[in-house]
Design an enzyme around this catalytic site. Sequence first.
Site, mmCIF file in Angstrom:
data_model
loop_
_atom_site.group_PDB
_atom_site.id
_atom_site.type_symbol
_atom_site.label_atom_id
_atom_site.label_comp_id
_atom_site.label_asym_id
_atom_site.label_seq_id
_atom_site.Cartn_x
_atom_site.Cartn_y
_atom_site.Cartn_z
ATOM 1 N N TYR A 144 0.837 -1.199 0.000
ATOM 2 C CA TYR A 144 0.000 0.000 0.000
ATOM 3 C C TYR A 144 0.877 1.256 0.000
ATOM 4 O O TYR A 144 0.693 2.154 -0.818
ATOM 5 C CB TYR A 144 -0.910 -0.018 1.227
ATOM 6 N N ARG A 210 -2.889 7.147 16.937
ATOM 7 C CA ARG A 210 -3.429 7.576 15.645
ATOM 8 C C ARG A 210 -4.190 8.876 15.905
ATOM 9 O O ARG A 210 -4.609 9.149 17.041
ATOM 10 C CB ARG A 210 -4.408 6.545 15.053
HETATM 11 N N1 UDP Z 1 -5.994 -1.984 15.687
HETATM 12 C C1 UDP Z 1 -6.337 -2.642 16.850
HETATM 13 N N2 UDP Z 1 -7.389 -3.504 16.824
HETATM 14 C C2 UDP Z 1 -8.133 -3.729 15.717
HETATM 15 C C3 UDP Z 1 -7.801 -3.025 14.521
HETATM 16 C C4 UDP Z 1 -6.721 -2.172 14.551
HETATM 17 O O1 UDP Z 1 -5.693 -2.457 17.896
HETATM 18 O O2 UDP Z 1 -9.082 -4.537 15.795
HETATM 19 C C5 UDP Z 1 -4.853 -1.053 15.732
HETATM 20 C C6 UDP Z 1 -3.829 -1.229 14.608
HETATM 21 O O3 UDP Z 1 -2.858 -2.190 14.941
HETATM 22 C C7 UDP Z 1 -3.258 0.168 14.518
HETATM 23 C C8 UDP Z 1 -4.432 1.086 14.888
HETATM 24 O O4 UDP Z 1 -5.368 0.253 15.581
HETATM 25 O O5 UDP Z 1 -2.245 0.372 15.483
HETATM 26 C C9 UDP Z 1 -5.165 1.698 13.683
HETATM 27 O O6 UDP Z 1 -5.414 0.661 12.783
HETATM 28 P P1 UDP Z 1 -6.292 0.827 11.489
HETATM 29 O O7 UDP Z 1 -6.375 -0.525 10.866
HETATM 30 O O8 UDP Z 1 -7.556 1.509 11.828
HETATM 31 O O9 UDP Z 1 -5.478 1.807 10.539
HETATM 32 P P2 UDP Z 1 -3.936 2.148 10.289
HETATM 33 O O10 UDP Z 1 -3.766 3.471 10.903
HETATM 34 O O11 UDP Z 1 -3.033 1.120 10.938
HETATM 35 O O12 UDP Z 1 -3.823 2.142 8.817
#
Ligand code: UDP
Length: 311
Positions: A144, A210
Amino acid sequence: MHILITGGAGFLGSHLCDYLLEQGHRVTAMDNLLTGNVDNLSHIRSPEFSFIRYDVTNFIYVQDQVDFVMHFASPASPFDYLKFPIHTLKVGAHGTHNALGLAKAKGAKFLLASTSEVYGDPLVHPQPETYWGNVNPIGIRGVYDEAKRFAEAITMAYHRYHGLDTKIVRIFNTFGPRMRVEDGRAVPNFINQAIHNQDITVFGDGSQTRSFGYVSDLVAGLYKLMMSDQNEPVNIGNPQELTVKEMAETIVKLTNSKSKIVYQDLPEDDPKIRQPDISKAKRVLDWEPKVPVREGLEKTIEWFVKHSQRA
Ligand code: UDP
């Protein structure tokens, strides 16, 4: 204007269709429905709207005049792009090339939906547009990150060598109605788990951060960028930074859920911190987010509750 949106049936693409129709434009949404869904467009009644099911990794032919191409097609959640790694690379590379080629043939302007992922696991915090990033090209997220970095490079090449009027938005984590439960991202996952009183799956110890922005703010920023003369990337996101654990706790509270948090392995190359520096967007677009995270979450939760009752 007649605006073509690739990825128009996706979460962001469909909100963009709504907004552009409201502004009085004619909109054509194009989507191969790999991760998009026509349900996201089924409420649109406007005669100014049309939908074409098409995979933009193939040559794109549109008969009518097009004034603006918005290139949003791509799997966008880590879960989706790990499931479709080759498609993700192809839509970032061939798809972007075809969308740019269409814009050039029509004399249209072009906007690329890029991402905060171009900063990778950042060593500069918060991230300004001038930061070149810290990306693992052969890591699992590389499909990505590198696709979007290539997309930015070819967009700038079309701007410099063909004189195309192009824009690049670097989109930070965005949430709102129409996110798919199965897309696996933190916000839809946590909300779905919380409203069903299931365990909330926090990856790692949840200390990674985030910065989450509500979709209406994002779309308003996109429109300002479209209408601007900015050809270089602009960050659009909400700088309100939270740890993933704080996000999980907030969602449990807002849903009055009985769910408890469980900890699972952190995916490889998961960025530890992320926060947009939005001083450029403030300065050149006069844009900043208006919806506090909590208010956006309340609206999103309401949509998920209604949606899960209908399903
Ligand atoms: N995450 C989590 N549990 C979940 C899904 C995501 O703890 O069920 C964490 C993931 O590892 C990351 C953050 O939440 O650190 C944001 O993940 P997301 O997939 O929303 O987007 P990213 O910012 O990683 O693209």
